[in-house]
Design an enzyme around this catalytic site. Sequence first.
Site, PDB file in Angstrom:
ATOM      1  N   ASP A  61      -1.870 -40.616  30.713  1.00 47.31           N
ATOM      2  CA  ASP A  61      -2.158 -40.520  29.272  1.00 47.31           C
ATOM      3  C   ASP A  61      -0.962 -39.953  28.518  1.00 47.31           C
ATOM      4  O   ASP A  61      -0.937 -40.001  27.287  1.00 47.31           O
ATOM      5  CB  ASP A  61      -3.399 -39.650  29.015  1.00 47.31           C
ATOM      6  CG  ASP A  61      -3.281 -38.271  29.648  1.00 47.31           C
ATOM      7  OD1 ASP A  61      -3.031 -38.200  30.858  1.00 47.31           O
ATOM      8  OD2 ASP A  61      -3.417 -37.264  28.929  1.00 47.31           O
TER       9      ASP A  61
ATOM     10  N   ASP B 166     -10.912 -27.012  21.273  1.00 46.08           N
ATOM     11  CA  ASP B 166     -11.049 -26.737  19.842  1.00 46.08           C
ATOM     12  C   ASP B 166     -10.226 -27.627  18.911  1.00 46.08           C
ATOM     13  O   ASP B 166     -10.313 -27.501  17.699  1.00 46.08           O
ATOM     14  CB  ASP B 166     -10.711 -25.258  19.562  1.00 46.08           C
ATOM     15  CG  ASP B 166      -9.304 -24.892  20.031  1.00 46.08           C
ATOM     16  OD1 ASP B 166      -8.521 -25.814  20.366  1.00 46.08           O
ATOM     17  OD2 ASP B 166      -8.989 -23.691  20.063  1.00 46.08           O
TER      18      ASP B 166
ATOM     19  N   GLY C 196      -8.410 -39.328  25.323  1.00 47.52           N
ATOM     20  CA  GLY C 196      -8.293 -39.590  23.884  1.00 47.52           C
ATOM     21  C   GLY C 196      -7.583 -38.482  23.143  1.00 47.52           C
ATOM     22  O   GLY C 196      -7.251 -37.439  23.704  1.00 47.52           O
TER      23      GLY C 196
HETATM   24  P1  AMP Z   1      -2.443 -33.081  27.718  1.00 50.28           P
HETATM   25  O1  AMP Z   1      -2.343 -33.336  29.193  1.00 50.28           O
HETATM   26  O2  AMP Z   1      -2.042 -31.719  27.279  1.00 50.28           O
HETATM   27  O3  AMP Z   1      -1.745 -34.130  26.941  1.00 50.28           O
HETATM   28  O4  AMP Z   1      -3.989 -33.140  27.302  1.00 50.28           O
HETATM   29  C1  AMP Z   1      -4.960 -33.871  27.998  1.00 50.28           C
HETATM   30  C2  AMP Z   1      -6.146 -34.151  27.106  1.00 50.28           C
HETATM   31  O5  AMP Z   1      -6.722 -32.943  26.631  1.00 50.28           O
HETATM   32  C3  AMP Z   1      -5.830 -34.987  25.888  1.00 50.28           C
HETATM   33  O6  AMP Z   1      -6.912 -35.852  25.695  1.00 50.28           O
HETATM   34  C4  AMP Z   1      -5.745 -33.958  24.783  1.00 50.28           C
HETATM   35  O7  AMP Z   1      -6.028 -34.507  23.530  1.00 50.28           O
HETATM   36  C5  AMP Z   1      -6.792 -32.957  25.212  1.00 50.28           C
HETATM   37  N1  AMP Z   1      -6.541 -31.605  24.695  1.00 50.28           N
HETATM   38  C6  AMP Z   1      -5.574 -30.736  25.063  1.00 50.28           C
HETATM   39  N2  AMP Z   1      -5.652 -29.586  24.357  1.00 50.28           N
HETATM   40  C7  AMP Z   1      -6.696 -29.721  23.508  1.00 50.28           C
HETATM   41  C8  AMP Z   1      -7.300 -28.892  22.514  1.00 50.28           C
HETATM   42  N3  AMP Z   1      -6.872 -27.673  22.240  1.00 50.28           N
HETATM   43  N4  AMP Z   1      -8.357 -29.388  21.834  1.00 50.28           N
HETATM   44  C9  AMP Z   1      -8.835 -30.616  22.090  1.00 50.28           C
HETATM   45  N5  AMP Z   1      -8.329 -31.446  23.018  1.00 50.28           N
HETATM   46  C10 AMP Z   1      -7.266 -31.004  23.727  1.00 50.28           C
HETATM   47 MG    MG Z   2      -1.573 -35.733  26.266  1.00 47.86          MG
END
Ligand code: AMP
Ligand code: MG
Length: 534
Positions: A280, A145, A110
């Site tokens: 995702d 965060d 999400g």
């Molecule tokens: P990504 O592979 O970087 O697109 O991230 C994978 C998941 O981790 C996604 O659901 C992002 O929303 C979540 N995510 C990444 N960095 C953060 C953050 N600093 N705070 C909250 N959720 C994060």
């Molecule tokens: Mg992502």
Amino acid sequence: MPTENDNSALDNLNFDNRFVRELPGDPEPDNFRRQVYSACYSWALPTPAKQPRLVAYSREVADDLDLSAASCESEDFCRVFAGSRLAKGMEAYAMCYGGHQFGHWAGQLGDGRAINLGEVVNSRRQRYTLQLKGAGVTPYSRSADGLAVLRSSIREFLCSEAMHHLGVPTTRALSVILTGQQVARDMFYDGNPQLEAGAVVCRVAQSFTRFGSFQIFTARDDLDSLKKLVDYTIRTDFPELGEPSIPVYLRWFEEVCRKTAEMIVHWQRVGFVHGVMNTDNMSILGLTIDYGPYGWLENYDPDWTPNTTDAQGRRYRFGNQPKIAYWNLVQLANALYPLIMRAESLQQALLAYTETYDAGWQAMMAAKLGLLAFTPGEDEALTSNLFQLLQAAETDMTLFFRQLADIDFTLGSDSLPAFLLLMQQTSYEPLNDDTVELAKAWFVSYRSRSQRDGQPQQARRAAMNAANPKYVLRNYLAQMAIDQAEQGDFAMVWELLDLLRNPYSEQADKADFAAKRPDWAKQRAGCSTLSCSS
Ligand code: AMP
Ligand code: MG
């Protein structure tokens, strides 16, 4: 000073928030971390920024939203797009999705740090979803965060716009704004977190629906929500396919395969490595989405990945991107299967990926080499020998193709020394006996192949220059702009934004931006390798 009139411009945007109006939402109004079932989104307000300060905005994206320069330079713009105020018509929500991360099902992910503000319909009746990245926690933040730091926000902002101007399908970026809040990040994952400046990017796309948006429902056996999201996506983003039905689902999936293939051909053309092709991070519209530890090929190396988190398996290396996109589409097919129940038809639809990719890749390679068309059965050897040469000589991919257009075959035998000089000047290692031999053999076959087309040099050069950019967002250039921005000087961010508006044109006084990576940048973090910490 901004006038009252400028301030109200954001309140005059025409919002039509169809996603939240038509799709099932999470009834829980409070923003705390949890598993969310049977819902496409949850309400989540942005965390107000302490002291928002504009770093940069894209005037083209502003134009798409009917926002004037004065509105973008107003204090209110900064407040709204840092998450401090919702303008009239905005509704803030985070989307629910799951995904396969590095080949493994990861369950609910999400929008952990993305908050949508709604959908703007502009004066040309085009629909754009606005999304803040880094504006605080949502129900999907898990243990993180919800924030983002300046360096990754500048990287996302500049690269989205650069990709758009290169002709690569992508989400866009309206703005990047400092929040005034410090954010702790352990960039090297070595137990030494540092405080960095926090920032928010406002991303803009027709929709932000991902493969994982569908997968999450199938994984939870929630076919009712799956069907609602599929029908909605077809009606909203693929209306030309007609009213949803099983044959339309199949045609839609085939279309997603096609769009994904087209995007990957572009990535391979310009030397872009996404770095985290988890499901995702795959847009249902075939847009490049979620700029994290991405990078640009310097010396041609199909095994290169910028992502240190992927250094072991190199799953997302440059040369693997076409296969991974297919793997991701297979996961999407599995997610859609319970709606369609026709495995063979889905298999058949997946062929659209392979066919589109193969044909697209051949046409792209022909364009890069200035050939009128790719001749199957003959030109494969020409391209594979070339890539062998570029890899062996550690040749800069962007510089090589751009300068190849300047080699003039009418010079006859003088064109060979000109080519060897080009090889020397665009390679990171000095040529040795082996690479000189490879280069000579390749050039002779390329020259005769090209001459058979009988194209005049001018036309060949113009066609090649339209496929081979002069300027890309070189890893070290982005890092230099970040270093300066971290000191409060945004001039280089603006300069790169401007430069990359016209990546195919020669630009006076900008030769430095189309040069080989300097030695200092070879090992420096941010220039050659990146972690997921952002
Ligand atoms: P990504 O592979 O970087 O697109 O991230 C994978 C998941 O981790 C996604 O659901 C992002 O929303 C979540 N995510 C990444 N960095 C953060 C953050 N600093 N705070 C909250 N959720 C994060
Ligand atoms: Mg992502």
